[in-house]
Design a protein around this motif. Structure first.
Motif, PDB file in Angstrom:
ATOM      1  N   GLY B 225       0.977  -1.209   0.050  1.00  0.00           N
ATOM      2  CA  GLY B 225      -0.015  -0.051  -0.060  1.00  0.00           C
ATOM      3  C   GLY B 225       0.893   1.335   0.020  1.00  0.00           C
ATOM      4  N   GLY B 226       0.313   2.430   0.276  1.00  0.00           N
ATOM      5  CA  GLY B 226       1.150   3.636   0.758  1.00  0.00           C
ATOM      6  C   GLY B 226       1.721   4.126  -0.753  1.00  0.00           C
ATOM      7  N   LEU B 229       2.111   2.482  -4.006  1.00  0.00           N
ATOM      8  CA  LEU B 229       0.779   2.134  -4.762  1.00  0.00           C
ATOM      9  C   LEU B 229       0.199   3.383  -5.483  1.00  0.00           C
ATOM     10  CD1 LEU B 229      -1.957   0.607  -5.149  1.00  0.00           C
ATOM     11  CD2 LEU B 229      -2.673   1.072  -2.902  1.00  0.00           C
ATOM     12  N   MET B 244      -4.836  -6.207  -4.549  1.00  0.00           N
ATOM     13  CA  MET B 244      -4.478  -5.776  -3.090  1.00  0.00           C
ATOM     14  C   MET B 244      -4.452  -6.963  -2.232  1.00  0.00           C
ATOM     15  SD  MET B 244      -7.016  -2.357  -3.222  1.00  0.00           S
ATOM     16  CE  MET B 244      -6.175  -1.612  -1.895  1.00  0.00           C
ATOM     17  N   GLY B 246      -2.116  -6.920   0.382  1.00  0.00           N
ATOM     18  CA  GLY B 246      -1.919  -6.454   1.977  1.00  0.00           C
ATOM     19  C   GLY B 246      -1.389  -5.216   1.480  1.00  0.00           C
ATOM     20  N   ALA B 247      -1.300  -4.589   2.710  1.00  0.00           N
ATOM     21  CA  ALA B 247      -1.030  -3.067   2.962  1.00  0.00           C
ATOM     22  C   ALA B 247      -0.330  -2.960   4.030  1.00  0.00           C
ATOM     23  CB  ALA B 247      -2.381  -2.347   2.823  1.00  0.00           C
ATOM     24  N   PHE B 256      -2.249   6.594   7.844  1.00  0.00           N
ATOM     25  CA  PHE B 256      -1.832   5.713   6.563  1.00  0.00           C
ATOM     26  C   PHE B 256      -1.621   6.758   5.507  1.00  0.00           C
ATOM     27  CE2 PHE B 256      -3.507   1.881   4.135  1.00  0.00           C
ATOM     28  CZ  PHE B 256      -2.236   1.374   3.692  1.00  0.00           C
ATOM     29  N   TYR B 257      -0.544   6.527   4.779  1.00  0.00           N
ATOM     30  CA  TYR B 257      -0.245   7.446   3.560  1.00  0.00           C
ATOM     31  C   TYR B 257      -1.372   7.318   2.602  1.00  0.00           C
ATOM     32  CZ  TYR B 257       2.178   9.347  -0.405  1.00  0.00           C
ATOM     33  OH  TYR B 257       2.706  10.049  -1.512  1.00  0.00           O
ATOM     34  N   PRO B 258      -1.977   8.480   2.204  1.00  0.00           N
ATOM     35  CA  PRO B 258      -3.099   8.400   1.510  1.00  0.00           C
ATOM     36  C   PRO B 258      -2.929   8.352  -0.101  1.00  0.00           C
ATOM     37  CG  PRO B 258      -2.811  10.654   2.142  1.00  0.00           C
ATOM     38  CD  PRO B 258      -1.674   9.889   2.611  1.00  0.00           C
ATOM     39  N   LEU B 259      -3.719   7.889  -0.872  1.00  0.00           N
ATOM     40  CA  LEU B 259      -3.849   7.914  -2.402  1.00  0.00           C
ATOM     41  C   LEU B 259      -4.228   9.235  -3.031  1.00  0.00           C
ATOM     42  CD1 LEU B 259      -5.076   4.249  -3.097  1.00  0.00           C
ATOM     43  CD2 LEU B 259      -2.839   4.849  -2.562  1.00  0.00           C
TER      44      LEU B 259
END
Lengths: 336, 336
Positions: B225-226, B229, B244, B246-247, B256-259
């Motif tokens: 993730g993060g 991603l 997806m 795992g994250a 959490f680092y956002p998208l």
């Protein structure tokens, strides 16, 4: 025959939202119609949020060049033709742009008349154009909506959202819309027949979604992106599907509201999927048939706002991004 | 027969990353084996990032209660049985937890011996356990990897990532991994046979992805993730798929680092989809067969790190979240 053509050309790229200063009206001399070409008199212009993307940068389509006529869908009538497939008097739809007249060689142009459903002709810009097609394939193919599903759609009083919700309802889903203001919400429930409408201007969207979807959301048809999308991800149901049709909340900004809840897609085995309606062109006939039947049976309501005069194109286009939009925005720029 | 059982129980919920203080070792009296039950002597414990989720909150599975034995997969041998399906001496895998002995009634327990491929028995915790199954169904069913695709996987030296990349390679994709450090990257390319490995500790991930995927990424198998991603979303190819799995970058944080790039999924008609491997249980046999053949043909390399002693469970588990993990982490806590 007129020799000069009024046209809006792109003068500068929109930075965030579109401003009137990004376009300029000029008069162009209409060139000679060459062999294989025809001349269209534009009558109805369509406004779609994606046109802002075309103004800004290369995406799935090439960007509009500076000095080029603003690209948009429209329906017009052929006034001169040197192409056997397209005769004078035919109504055609195509990417003719923000201008009075357009020359075309027929590529990406469709006849309006053969689509019996496109009556009045501007229907081929709304329910039988990319608006209705986006709603149809988004709900059926990307969202895979089934009877008994719970369904949420943003911009529920907008052109695509209102049709998407009605299609989901016809399939047998429980349908909730999100729209801005009492007037739109009233229309969404009373005219379009949604089960509920969340007024994002007055209500807490998170709270209302939690109330209306106690077991989560099976399908979210997303036209806005941003914060509401992030809320929905946190409320998605097992095997849920998020149809990414548009992200209008981000079209106008360089600082797009970011998603924080996406890890929930893993534990919920859920899916976010984007689509472009032109990928479904080969199957438009299938959609026309269903939509036509539903329209005749009065199970589908359409709302169109028709403004008049080419000079108003920038103003009408701006409405798409300010929350002022209600239904499909069309601009009539000439008489038939 | 021992009467007392050493066990790690959850003492407090991890706030961000797991800390040794979140668990406590106690001695429990082993209860009588009731009719229909059996007693397992745990031999190999499996460590999987999702166990942190189980410690923190309800997700797709119920959370572990405070005072409850830490839940984990393991393989053990039956030492006492009052269940006809499970005989003394049988090797079985199940959710037996961080403890020396477990009582079970057989639900969610599998025999290891009938799976001929699970030899040595701990293979049913790695390649023939949820690790290999996640890689297999993630690549084949969620990613729909095809010959000629470009494929990227994060945690490429980890248990799932390393297998996922090798499966994609067997299918005929161009395979690139992302891992931390020279030693892991060397293994990923030289042993696991990936085409390239990006060392995120030393290289600019954005730059390297741009170089290695000039036409974009068809399938990204995501374990972290993060930020990575978000980079991948900006580099996804038309009709691309993001698996997806795992994250892990977000498991340890509340922030959490956002998208930010997700609107690109629309213009690229791309898809992000989460999955939980237990949804594929009915099809595990199909995976066993393929993986077994590939293993026999020496087309699949597995890397396992086996530590000894139940007292080390918290330390080994922590390795999953610090970048120290290399291959599948197992803990051997008893002799056969």
């Amino acid at each position: 025959m007129k020799i000069y053509n009024k046209a809006w050309v792109l003068d500068s790229r929109p930075k965030d939202f579109f401003e009137k200063e990004n376009v300029r009206m000029i008069e162009l001399k209409i060139p000679e119609v060459a062999k294989g070409e025809f001349l269209v008199k534009n009558i109805w212009l369509s406004f779609d949020p994606t046109q802002l993307n075309w103004m800004k940068r290369d995406t799935y389509a090439d960007k509009i060049e500076i000095g080029e006529v603003v690209r948009s869908f429209s329906v017009g009538q052929i006034v001169e033709s040197k192409n056997d497939q397209f005769k004078v008097g035919d109504f055609v739809s195509g990417l003719f742009g923000w201008q009075e007249y357009a020359i075309s060689n027929g590529s990406f142009v469709n006849h309006v008349r053969p689509i019996e459903f496109a009556n009045p002709p501007w229907y081929s810009l709304s329910l039988f154009g990319i608006t209705g097609m986006s709603a149809y394939f988004g709900v059926k193919d990307i969202g895979k909506v089934r009877k008994g599903d719970t369904f949420l759609v943003s911009s529920a009083a907008g052109s695509v959202g209102s049709v998407a919700g009605q299609i989901a309802k016809i399939i047998g889903a429980k349908v909730v819309g999100i729209a801005g203001g009492e007037k739109k919400c009233k229309w969404v429930v009373e005219e379009a027949g949604f089960d509920h409408c969340i007024d994002y201007q007055k209500e807490d969207v998170y709270e209302r979604i939690s109330e209306l979807f106690p077991e989560g959301i099976d399908v979210y048809f997303d036209n806005v992106g941003g914060e509401i999308l992030d809320i929905v991800i946190s409320k998605i149901r097992q095997n849920g599907r998020i149809v990414m049709c548009g992200a209008i909340s981000g079209y106008g900004t360089t600082n797009f509201y970011p998603l924080r809840n996406y890890a929930n897609l893993i534990s919920k085995r859920a899916r976010m999927e984007g689509f472009i309606v032109s990928d479904f062109i080969a199957r438009f006939g299938e959609a026309y048939k269903d939509l036509y039947i539903w329209l005749k049976e009065n199970r589908l309501k359409q709302r169109e706002e028709i403004t008049f005069g080419l000079e108003n194109a920038p103003e009408v286009f701006k409405k798409l991004f300010t929350g002022a939009n209600f239904g499909k925005q069309l601009l009539k720029i000439a008489d038939i």
